[in-house]
Design an enzyme around this catalytic site. Structure first.
Site, PDB file in Angstrom:
ATOM      1  N   LYS A  96       0.830  -1.224   0.000  1.00  0.00           N
ATOM      2  CA  LYS A  96       0.000   0.000   0.000  1.00  0.00           C
ATOM      3  C   LYS A  96       0.855   1.260   0.000  1.00  0.00           C
ATOM      4  CE  LYS A  96      -2.494  -0.743   3.714  1.00  0.00           C
ATOM      5  NZ  LYS A  96      -1.996  -2.072   4.134  1.00  0.00           N
TER       6      LYS A  96
ATOM      7  N   ARG B  69      -9.685   1.989   8.815  1.00  0.00           N
ATOM      8  CA  ARG B  69      -9.239   0.629   9.064  1.00  0.00           C
ATOM      9  C   ARG B  69     -10.293  -0.186   9.807  1.00  0.00           C
ATOM     10  NH1 ARG B  69      -3.443   1.061   8.668  1.00  0.00           N
ATOM     11  NH2 ARG B  69      -2.316  -0.839   9.085  1.00  0.00           N
TER      12      ARG B  69
ATOM     13  N   ARG C 132      11.108  -7.027   4.659  1.00  0.00           N
ATOM     14  CA  ARG C 132      10.945  -5.607   4.303  1.00  0.00           C
ATOM     15  C   ARG C 132      11.926  -4.708   5.049  1.00  0.00           C
ATOM     16  NH1 ARG C 132       5.005  -2.972   4.422  1.00  0.00           N
ATOM     17  NH2 ARG C 132       5.031  -3.343   6.660  1.00  0.00           N
TER      18      ARG C 132
ATOM     19  N   ARG D 278      10.818  -2.291  10.493  1.00  0.00           N
ATOM     20  CA  ARG D 278       9.811  -1.745  11.411  1.00  0.00           C
ATOM     21  C   ARG D 278       9.646  -2.662  12.617  1.00  0.00           C
ATOM     22  NH1 ARG D 278       4.512  -0.083   8.008  1.00  0.00           N
ATOM     23  NH2 ARG D 278       3.555  -1.088   9.813  1.00  0.00           N
TER      24      ARG D 278
ATOM     25  N   ARG E 178      -1.390  -8.586  13.119  1.00  0.00           N
ATOM     26  CA  ARG E 178      -1.856  -7.555  12.178  1.00  0.00           C
ATOM     27  C   ARG E 178      -2.748  -8.159  11.096  1.00  0.00           C
ATOM     28  NH1 ARG E 178       3.559  -5.274  10.351  1.00  0.00           N
ATOM     29  NH2 ARG E 178       2.384  -3.881   9.003  1.00  0.00           N
TER      30      ARG E 178
HETATM   31  P1  AMP Z   1       0.624   0.914   8.645  1.00  0.00           P
HETATM   32  O1  AMP Z   1       1.842   1.739   8.472  1.00  0.00           O
HETATM   33  O2  AMP Z   1      -0.534   1.424   7.834  1.00  0.00           O
HETATM   34  O3  AMP Z   1       0.869  -0.553   8.430  1.00  0.00           O
HETATM   35  O4  AMP Z   1       0.180   1.081  10.182  1.00  0.00           O
HETATM   36  C1  AMP Z   1       1.011   0.649  11.237  1.00  0.00           C
HETATM   37  C2  AMP Z   1       0.232   0.596  12.547  1.00  0.00           C
HETATM   38  O5  AMP Z   1      -0.258   1.905  12.854  1.00  0.00           O
HETATM   39  C3  AMP Z   1      -0.993  -0.293  12.542  1.00  0.00           C
HETATM   40  O6  AMP Z   1      -0.684  -1.665  12.784  1.00  0.00           O
HETATM   41  C4  AMP Z   1      -1.811   0.329  13.671  1.00  0.00           C
HETATM   42  O7  AMP Z   1      -1.287  -0.017  14.932  1.00  0.00           O
HETATM   43  C5  AMP Z   1      -1.543   1.820  13.456  1.00  0.00           C
HETATM   44  N1  AMP Z   1      -2.540   2.416  12.534  1.00  0.00           N
HETATM   45  C6  AMP Z   1      -2.320   2.941  11.303  1.00  0.00           C
HETATM   46  N2  AMP Z   1      -3.447   3.408  10.751  1.00  0.00           N
HETATM   47  C7  AMP Z   1      -4.431   3.151  11.660  1.00  0.00           C
HETATM   48  C8  AMP Z   1      -5.838   3.385  11.683  1.00  0.00           C
HETATM   49  N3  AMP Z   1      -6.487   3.939  10.653  1.00  0.00           N
HETATM   50  N4  AMP Z   1      -6.517   2.997  12.793  1.00  0.00           N
HETATM   51  C9  AMP Z   1      -5.898   2.448  13.850  1.00  0.00           C
HETATM   52  N5  AMP Z   1      -4.588   2.176  13.884  1.00  0.00           N
HETATM   53  C10 AMP Z   1      -3.848   2.532  12.805  1.00  0.00           C
END
Ligand code: AMP
Length: 219
Positions: free
Chosen positions: A13, A88, A127, A161, A172
Site C-alpha cells: 500500500k 481501518r 521488508r 519496522r 496484524r
Molecule cells: P501501517 O503503516 O498502515 O501498516 O500502520 C502501522 C500501525 O499503525 C498499525 O498496525 C496500527 O497499529 C496503526 N494504525 C495505522 N493506521 C491506523 C488506523 N487507521 N486505525 C488504527 N490504527 C492505525
C-alpha cells in the site's frame, strides 16, 4: 480525486500510494506514517499510539480519527487525497463519510489490493524501510539495496519496522481480517470498490491501479 487504499499488511500500500499520489497530483496520507512521525518526535499522540502499534493492534478511534481529520483539513488536501491505512474499521469509515458529507464531497474509489497470505508473510519478513522517506521500501531478497542497509534512492539508513516481526505480523493479519476487511463490503454497497492483484513488479501494479481507477471514474 479522493481515494481510499485497502489491503492486508505487506500488500504494498505504502509503495503504491506514493506512486499513485504522484501520478494523480494528490497528497498521500498514511495514518501509519503520521503515527510513526509522532513517535519519533516524542509527542503525546505518539506515546498514546506506540503500545498499540508494537502489539499490532489498531490505535483507538478517538485518537486516530482526529489525527486523520486534521491532516485532511490541510490546504494541500482540499482537492483530493489518497488515504493509505485509513479507514481501518467500519467506525472509521462511517466517521470519514460524515467528514466528507460535511465538506459536500465524496470518495471516487476504494482501491483494494489483493495478495495471497503466504506472500504477505514473505514480503513483510524481509521488508526494509528508509528512515528518511518511508516511500523508499526494499526487500532483502526480492528488491535488495545495492549496499546493505543503505537506501539506493537517497542514502538514508534502512531499518526493519518494530511491528514487522513474525509474531506481530500474525496479529496484524488477524486484525485486518476481523476489523478492516468489513470496510470492503461497506464500500461495495456504495459501488466504490475496485479490486486489483498486487502481485508482480511495482511498476506493473501501479499501471494496473491507474487503469482500474480510470475505468471506475468513467463508469
Ligand atoms: P501501517 O503503516 O498502515 O501498516 O500502520 C502501522 C500501525 O499503525 C498499525 O498496525 C496500527 O497499529 C496503526 N494504525 C495505522 N493506521 C491506523 C488506523 N487507521 N486505525 C488504527 N490504527 C492505525
Amino acid at each position: 480525486m479522493r481515494i481510499v487504499l485497502v489491503g492486508p499488511p505487506g500488500a504494498g500500500k505504502g509503495t503504491q500510494a506514493a506512486y499513485l499520489a504522484k501520478n494523480l497530483s494528490i497528497p498521500h496520507i498514511s495514518t501509519g506514517d503520521l503515527f510513526r512521525a509522532n513517535i519519533s518526535q516524542g509527542t503525546d499522540l505518539g506515546k498514546q499510539a506506540r503500545a498499540y502499534m508494537d502489539a499490532g493492534q489498531l490505535v483507538p478511534d478517538e485518537v486516530t480519527i482526529g489525527m486523520a481529520k486534521d491532516r485532511m483539513a490541510q490546504p494541500d488536501a482540499v482537492n483530493g487525497f489518497l488515504l493509505d491505512g485509513f479507514p481501518r474499521n467500519v467506525g472509521q469509515a462511517e466517521a470519514l463519510d460524515v467528514m466528507l458529507k460535511d465538506e459536500g464531497v465524496k470518495l471516487d474509489a476504494v482501491l483494494d489490493l489483493e495478495v495471497p497470505e503466504d506472500e504477505v508473510v514473505k514480503r513483510i519478513a524481509g521488508r526494509r524501510i528508509c528512515r528518511s522517506d518511508s516511500a523508499h521500501v526494499f526487500h532483502v531478497t526480492y528488491n535488495p539495496p545495492k549496499s546493505e542497509g543503505v537506501c539506493d534512492a537517497c542514502g538514508g539508513e534502512l531499518y526493519q519496522r518494530d511491528d514487522d516481526s513474525e509474531e506481530t505480523v500474525r496479529t496484524r493479519l488477524e486484525v485486518y481480517h476481523t476489523q478492516t476487511e468489513p470496510i470492503i463490503d461497506y464500500y461495495r454497497a456504495q459501488g466504490l470498490v475496485v479490486t486489483i492483484s498486487a502481485l508482480g513488479k511495482v511498476a506493473d501494479v501501479t499501471a494496473r491501479a491507474m487503469e482500474a481507477l480510470k475505468s471506475s471514474n468513467e463508469g
